[in-house]
Design a protein around this motif. Structure first.
Motif, PDB file in Angstrom:
ATOM      1  N   VAL A   1      16.541  56.732  13.408  1.00  0.00           N
ATOM      2  CA  VAL A   1      15.999  56.257  14.675  1.00  0.00           C
ATOM      3  C   VAL A   1      15.956  57.469  15.571  1.00  0.00           C
ATOM      4  O   VAL A   1      16.975  58.124  15.774  1.00  0.00           O
TER       5      VAL A   1
ATOM      6  N   ILE B   1      17.739  48.176  20.568  1.00  0.00           N
ATOM      7  CA  ILE B   1      18.376  48.126  21.870  1.00  0.00           C
ATOM      8  C   ILE B   1      18.136  49.458  22.582  1.00  0.00           C
ATOM      9  O   ILE B   1      18.091  50.521  21.940  1.00  0.00           O
TER      10      ILE B   1
ATOM     11  N   TYR C   1      19.857  51.895  25.515  1.00  0.00           N
ATOM     12  CA  TYR C   1      21.058  52.177  26.286  1.00  0.00           C
ATOM     13  C   TYR C   1      20.782  53.330  27.242  1.00  0.00           C
ATOM     14  O   TYR C   1      19.964  54.210  26.970  1.00  0.00           O
TER      15      TYR C   1
ATOM     16  N   PHE D   1      18.961  56.236  25.250  1.00  0.00           N
ATOM     17  CA  PHE D   1      19.022  56.172  23.792  1.00  0.00           C
ATOM     18  C   PHE D   1      18.389  54.886  23.293  1.00  0.00           C
ATOM     19  O   PHE D   1      18.688  53.814  23.823  1.00  0.00           O
TER      20      PHE D   1
ATOM     21  N   ASN E   1      20.366  47.921  15.691  1.00  0.00           N
ATOM     22  CA  ASN E   1      21.569  47.169  15.352  1.00  0.00           C
ATOM     23  C   ASN E   1      21.482  46.645  13.921  1.00  0.00           C
ATOM     24  O   ASN E   1      20.499  46.015  13.545  1.00  0.00           O
TER      25      ASN E   1
ATOM     26  N   LEU F   1      25.705  49.889  15.585  1.00  0.00           N
ATOM     27  CA  LEU F   1      24.578  50.525  16.256  1.00  0.00           C
ATOM     28  C   LEU F   1      24.344  51.907  15.674  1.00  0.00           C
ATOM     29  O   LEU F   1      25.278  52.687  15.538  1.00  0.00           O
TER      30      LEU F   1
ATOM     31  N   PHE G   1      22.322  55.061  16.764  1.00  0.00           N
ATOM     32  CA  PHE G   1      21.647  55.602  17.929  1.00  0.00           C
ATOM     33  C   PHE G   1      20.673  56.699  17.535  1.00  0.00           C
ATOM     34  O   PHE G   1      20.924  57.477  16.612  1.00  0.00           O
ATOM     35  N   GLY G   2      19.587  56.788  18.284  1.00  0.00           N
ATOM     36  CA  GLY G   2      18.699  57.932  18.174  1.00  0.00           C
ATOM     37  C   GLY G   2      19.189  59.063  19.062  1.00  0.00           C
ATOM     38  O   GLY G   2      20.197  58.934  19.761  1.00  0.00           O
TER      39      GLY G   2
END
Lengths: 114, 114
Positions: free
Chosen positions: B4, B34, B36, B89, B93, B102, B104-105
């Motif tokens: 991601v 998602i 963030y 970010f 999920n 999660l 994260f990118g």
């Protein structure tokens, strides 16, 4: 507003020493997590925890790492023998339900290993 | 491999303008995303989420768009304010049956010019 609290905010330690990072999740949350973020990089999953058991752990979470919920409020991450590459910001998070992307993160504990 | 990631490392916008932050993902089986926000010195903060049965979801001043055909996700912030300055970010999920995880990118920094 309820929040996840973490202590210490910053810890400096010598390589090979044990470190315990502490977290108090939001009181009615049942699912707990540790993530870490090396400076300037993305946030990485370490471990998830529910019902006093690890649900899942990443490759980073090797035998040097452990988690514990010693009482009804604290959730701890222990690193038995720290390495230089363990230097990072460690974030605790919690969630109300299991299948959710809405995690509530603490402000983090910065670990510096010398 | 699965990943991601975000297209651009930084975005500078004028206060009051709309901001668009883009994210690409590689796993066509991904079904829950998602966004963030991480302010300086703080932990990630949930903004908005979207599941793959939707292509658009709106919150307060934010809209997330999901294009499954090209595996692209975007976050639109209307009337960007100085308080929106942060690192953003996107995350995927993965529900493992017991807990969420999660992924994260890489973050993109949003800088709002007064």
């Amino acid at each position: 507003e309820p929040e996840v609290t973490q202590t210490p905010s910053h810890q400096v330690t010598q390589m090979g020493q044990e470190v315990i990072l502490r977290c108090v999740p939001i009181s009615n949350h049942l699912y707990f997590y540790w993530y870490r973020q090396i400076l300037g990089q993305k946030v990485e999953f370490l471990v998830s925890f529910y019902n006093n058991e690890i649900s899942e752990k990443s490759e980073i979470f090797d035998d040097q790492f452990s988690v514990e919920r010693p009482d009804g409020s604290n959730f701890t991450l222990k690193i038995r023998s720290t390495k230089l590459e363990d230097s990072a910001m460690y974030f605790c998070a919690s969630s109300v339900i299991s299948n959710t992307g809405e995690l509530f993160f603490g402000e983090g504990s910065r670990l510096t290993v010398l | 491999g699965e990943s991601v990631g975000l297209h651009l490392p930084t975005l500078s916008v004028q206060e009051g303008d709309n901001s668009i932050i883009n994210c690409a993902y590689s796993n066509s089986a991904s079904d829950y995303f998602i966004w963030y926000k991480q302010e300086s010195g703080k932990g990630p903060q949930f903004i908005i989420d979207i599941r793959s049965n939707m292509d658009k979801r709106q919150g307060q001043r934010v809209t997330v768009l999901l294009n499954k055909t090209v595996k692209h996700l975007s976050l639109q912030i209307a009337a960007t304010q100085p308080g929106d300055s942060a690192v953003y970010f996107c995350a995927e999920n993965t529900y493992t049956g017991a807990n969420s995880k999660l992924t994260f990118g890489k973050g993109i920094t949003l800088s709002v010019r007064p």
